[in-house]
Scaffold this active site. Sequence first.
Site: not given
Ligand code: 13P
Length: 257
Positions: A8, A10, A99, A181
């Site tokens: 992902n 984002k 999110e 994150g």
């Molecule tokens: P991170 O791997 O950056 O912690 O994010 C996880 C996430 O939200 C995957 O959808």
Amino acid sequence: MKKLIAFNWKMHPNKLKDVEGVLMAFDGVDIDLDTYEIAIAPPAVYLPLISSVFYELKADISLALQNCSWEHEGALTGELSAEMGKNFGIDYVIVGHSERRTYFGETDEMVNAKAKAVLGAGIMAPIICVGESLTIRNKGKAAIRQHIKKQVIGAMKNLTSDKVVTNKRVIFAYEPIWAIGTGKAATPEQAVEVIAYIKEVIEANYKLSGVRVLYGGSVNAKNIMEFVGQDAIDGALVGGASVDKKELKNILKKLHS
Ligand code: 13P
């Protein structure tokens, strides 16, 4: 069933040259495709480029959306329909990421409607995200279970009465909010405990067994096998580490045949 490793991205990266750079991590890696299926959920504007790069690299990677509308089509500025995804060749749609729940007010009802739209469009599966906040975790096991159960039941409402739902066509991702994150992943034991509970809820309420449940939250090249190596964990949803070319390459190496 194969373990699903989904990336992902984002809202990253901003520059096209960085997209191309990260994609080079897929060049020359020989992934064990008998064991793993790999999917990438980039910002949608990059999908045409990414699919042509994978074609050139002969990389067998599935494409995913990070979100979609619950509507089929319409005057809904800024939205993408699941049908558009299906017609582009999308296999998965991430639904109800924390999110989206936090910053865009997505409720369990919206998550449920989106999951229905994904299945209705004929896309392989929604990847439905659930997970508790730190406040809930600190309240203890009963509070965590109550929260997770509410999210799972909310997302699944009337889905099982739909003939298109089979145990293979709905996927969950356990993403504890405190691990996203933050660099502080759950321990494999914590992940296994909640994932086993998610499966228990699905089996008890819908008589569906074999539903895949992924783990997500600060997964990186160093810890991915600690999660994916567990029988109870059916894959990983990787955020930040998957937009870092070096880290992504190291993750892919771990999935080497
Ligand atoms: P991170 O791997 O950056 O912690 O994010 C996880 C996430 O939200 C995957 O959808």
